[in-house]
Motif scaffolding. Structure first.
Motif, PDB file in Angstrom:
ATOM      1  N   VAL A   1      24.036  33.750  37.445  1.00 51.77           N
ATOM      2  CA  VAL A   1      25.445  33.931  37.815  1.00 51.77           C
ATOM      3  C   VAL A   1      25.528  34.693  39.134  1.00 51.77           C
ATOM      4  O   VAL A   1      24.894  35.734  39.310  1.00 51.77           O
ATOM      5  CB  VAL A   1      26.203  34.699  36.706  1.00 51.77           C
ATOM      6  CG1 VAL A   1      27.646  34.968  37.125  1.00 51.77           C
ATOM      7  CG2 VAL A   1      26.174  33.922  35.413  1.00 51.77           C
ATOM      8  N   ARG A   2      26.325  34.167  40.075  1.00 56.38           N
ATOM      9  CA  ARG A   2      26.495  34.838  41.368  1.00 56.38           C
ATOM     10  C   ARG A   2      27.414  36.058  41.226  1.00 56.38           C
ATOM     11  O   ARG A   2      28.213  36.144  40.292  1.00 56.38           O
ATOM     12  CB  ARG A   2      27.068  33.866  42.394  1.00 56.38           C
ATOM     13  CG  ARG A   2      26.137  32.717  42.731  1.00 56.38           C
ATOM     14  CD  ARG A   2      26.778  31.800  43.750  1.00 56.38           C
ATOM     15  NE  ARG A   2      25.896  30.699  44.094  1.00 56.38           N
ATOM     16  CZ  ARG A   2      24.965  30.750  45.034  1.00 56.38           C
ATOM     17  NH1 ARG A   2      24.786  31.852  45.722  1.00 56.38           N
ATOM     18  NH2 ARG A   2      24.210  29.694  45.284  1.00 56.38           N
ATOM     19  N   LYS A   3      27.305  36.959  42.203  1.00 56.89           N
ATOM     20  CA  LYS A   3      28.094  38.196  42.150  1.00 56.89           C
ATOM     21  C   LYS A   3      29.588  37.916  42.102  1.00 56.89           C
ATOM     22  O   LYS A   3      30.309  38.504  41.307  1.00 56.89           O
ATOM     23  CB  LYS A   3      27.771  39.078  43.361  1.00 56.89           C
ATOM     24  CG  LYS A   3      26.430  39.760  43.305  1.00 56.89           C
ATOM     25  CD  LYS A   3      26.358  40.936  44.276  1.00 56.89           C
ATOM     26  CE  LYS A   3      26.514  40.516  45.714  1.00 56.89           C
ATOM     27  NZ  LYS A   3      26.331  41.667  46.639  1.00 56.89           N
ATOM     28  N   HIS A   4      30.065  37.034  42.986  1.00 54.77           N
ATOM     29  CA  HIS A   4      31.515  36.801  43.036  1.00 54.77           C
ATOM     30  C   HIS A   4      32.012  36.089  41.780  1.00 54.77           C
ATOM     31  O   HIS A   4      33.152  36.278  41.369  1.00 54.77           O
ATOM     32  CB  HIS A   4      31.900  36.038  44.316  1.00 54.77           C
ATOM     33  CG  HIS A   4      31.263  34.701  44.467  1.00 54.77           C
ATOM     34  ND1 HIS A   4      29.992  34.547  44.976  1.00 54.77           N
ATOM     35  CD2 HIS A   4      31.721  33.457  44.181  1.00 54.77           C
ATOM     36  CE1 HIS A   4      29.689  33.250  45.009  1.00 54.77           C
ATOM     37  NE2 HIS A   4      30.718  32.578  44.525  1.00 54.77           N
ATOM     38  N   HIS A   5      31.152  35.262  41.143  1.00 56.58           N
ATOM     39  CA  HIS A   5      31.543  34.623  39.883  1.00 56.58           C
ATOM     40  C   HIS A   5      31.661  35.667  38.771  1.00 56.58           C
ATOM     41  O   HIS A   5      32.572  35.601  37.936  1.00 56.58           O
ATOM     42  CB  HIS A   5      30.510  33.568  39.483  1.00 56.58           C
ATOM     43  CG  HIS A   5      30.511  32.371  40.369  1.00 56.58           C
ATOM     44  ND1 HIS A   5      29.440  31.511  40.485  1.00 56.58           N
ATOM     45  CD2 HIS A   5      31.460  31.872  41.199  1.00 56.58           C
ATOM     46  CE1 HIS A   5      29.724  30.553  41.352  1.00 56.58           C
ATOM     47  NE2 HIS A   5      30.944  30.758  41.804  1.00 56.58           N
ATOM     48  N   PHE A   6      30.740  36.624  38.771  1.00 55.85           N
ATOM     49  CA  PHE A   6      30.775  37.702  37.777  1.00 55.85           C
ATOM     50  C   PHE A   6      32.047  38.533  37.932  1.00 55.85           C
ATOM     51  O   PHE A   6      32.733  38.831  36.944  1.00 55.85           O
ATOM     52  CB  PHE A   6      29.531  38.574  37.937  1.00 55.85           C
ATOM     53  CG  PHE A   6      29.521  39.779  37.042  1.00 55.85           C
ATOM     54  CD1 PHE A   6      29.342  39.654  35.676  1.00 55.85           C
ATOM     55  CD2 PHE A   6      29.708  41.055  37.572  1.00 55.85           C
ATOM     56  CE1 PHE A   6      29.328  40.769  34.850  1.00 55.85           C
ATOM     57  CE2 PHE A   6      29.695  42.175  36.757  1.00 55.85           C
ATOM     58  CZ  PHE A   6      29.505  42.033  35.391  1.00 55.85           C
ATOM     59  N   ILE A   7      32.362  38.892  39.173  1.00 56.31           N
ATOM     60  CA  ILE A   7      33.571  39.690  39.425  1.00 56.31           C
ATOM     61  C   ILE A   7      34.824  38.905  39.038  1.00 56.31           C
ATOM     62  O   ILE A   7      35.755  39.446  38.423  1.00 56.31           O
ATOM     63  CB  ILE A   7      33.634  40.115  40.912  1.00 56.31           C
ATOM     64  CG1 ILE A   7      32.482  41.075  41.254  1.00 56.31           C
ATOM     65  CG2 ILE A   7      34.969  40.769  41.236  1.00 56.31           C
ATOM     66  CD1 ILE A   7      32.520  42.404  40.546  1.00 56.31           C
TER      67      ILE A   7
END
Length: 199
Positions: free
Chosen positions: A45-51
Motif C-alpha cells: 500500500v502506498r503512503k497516499h493510499h494509506f492516508i
C-alpha cells in the motif's frame, strides 16, 4: 442581535472541527500502539493510499455530523439558513479535508494516543479562543489577528455566518474557499510526507 443566531453557526463549525481533528489525531497513533502499523508497513500500500483510507471515513462522518447539527439548529432554535445548503456543504467538504489532514499530521508525529489527544486539545483551545466565535476578529489586537488568519476555523465560522445569516452565495466565499483549499493541500501533503512507510 439574537445571540443564538450568532453563536449556533460558529458552534457547528467547532463541533465539526472537534470530530475531525480529535478522531483522526488518535487514528494512526492507535495503529502504532496496538502494533498493526508494522503489518501495514510491509504491505504494498502506498503512503497516499494509506492516508486516504484513514481520511475518507471521517470525512463522511463529518458531513453526517454537520447534517445532524443543521437539523438541530432548525428544529430546536428555528435557524433556517438564508443561503444555499449546497454552499455550506461544498465549503464543509473542503474544510473537512483541511481539518482531517491536520489530525492525521498530528498522528504521524506521536507514538501514544495521550500525546496526540493533548496536542489536538491544545490546538482546539487556540481555535476556540482565536477563531472568532466569541470575539470579533476586528476587535482583537493586531498580533492576534495575524494568528487568527493562520487558523482554518476562523474562515469557516465567517462563511457559516455569512451563508446562514446573510444568504451569501458560492461566489461570495471564493477567497475563503481558496484559502481553506490551500490549508487542505499543505496539511495532507505534509501528512503523507511525514508518514514514514518502511518496506
Amino acid at each position: 442581535m439574537n445571540y443564538k443566531y450568532f453563536m449556533v453557526p460558529g458552534i457547528l463549525v467547532l463541533l465539526l472541527t472537534m470530530v475531525g481533528a480529535n478522531l483522526t489525531a488518535i487514528n494512526i497513533v492507535r495503529e502504532k500502539e496496538i502494533g498493526t502499523i508494522e503489518q501495514i508497513n510491509v504491505t504494498p500500500v502506498r503512503k497516499h493510499h494509506f492516508i486516504l483510507g484513514k481520511l475518507i471515513p471521517f470525512w463522511v462522518l463529518g458531513l453526517f455530523v454537520l447534517t445532524v447539527g443543521l437539523l438541530i439548529a432548525r428544529v430546536v432554535y428555528g435557524i433556517i439558513p438564508m443561503g444555499s445548503l449546497l454552499t455550506i456543504y461544498a465549503f464543509a467538504a473542503v474544510y473537512l479535508l483541511a481539518v482531517l489532514g491536520l489530525g492525521l499530521l498530528i498522528s504521524t508525529y506521536f507514538t501514544t494516543q495521550q500525546q496526540a489527544m493533548l496536542v489536538s486539545f491544545f490546538l482546539m483551545m487556540i481555535f476556540i479562543l482565536l477563531g472568532g466565535l466569541y470575539t470579533s476578529i476586528e476587535s482583537m489586537p493586531r498580533w492576534s489577528q495575524y494568528i487568527t488568519r493562520a487558523i482554518p476555523v476562523s474562515y469557516f465560522i465567517e462563511v457559516m455566518r455569512a451563508v446562514m445569516l446573510k444568504g451569501s452565495g458560492l461566489k461570495d466565499i471564493i477567497p475563503q474557499l481558496l484559502t481553506i483549499l490551500g490549508f487542505a493541500i499543505v496539511f495532507n501533503g505534509w501528512a503523507v510526507y511525514s508518514y514514514r512507510k518502511r518496506s
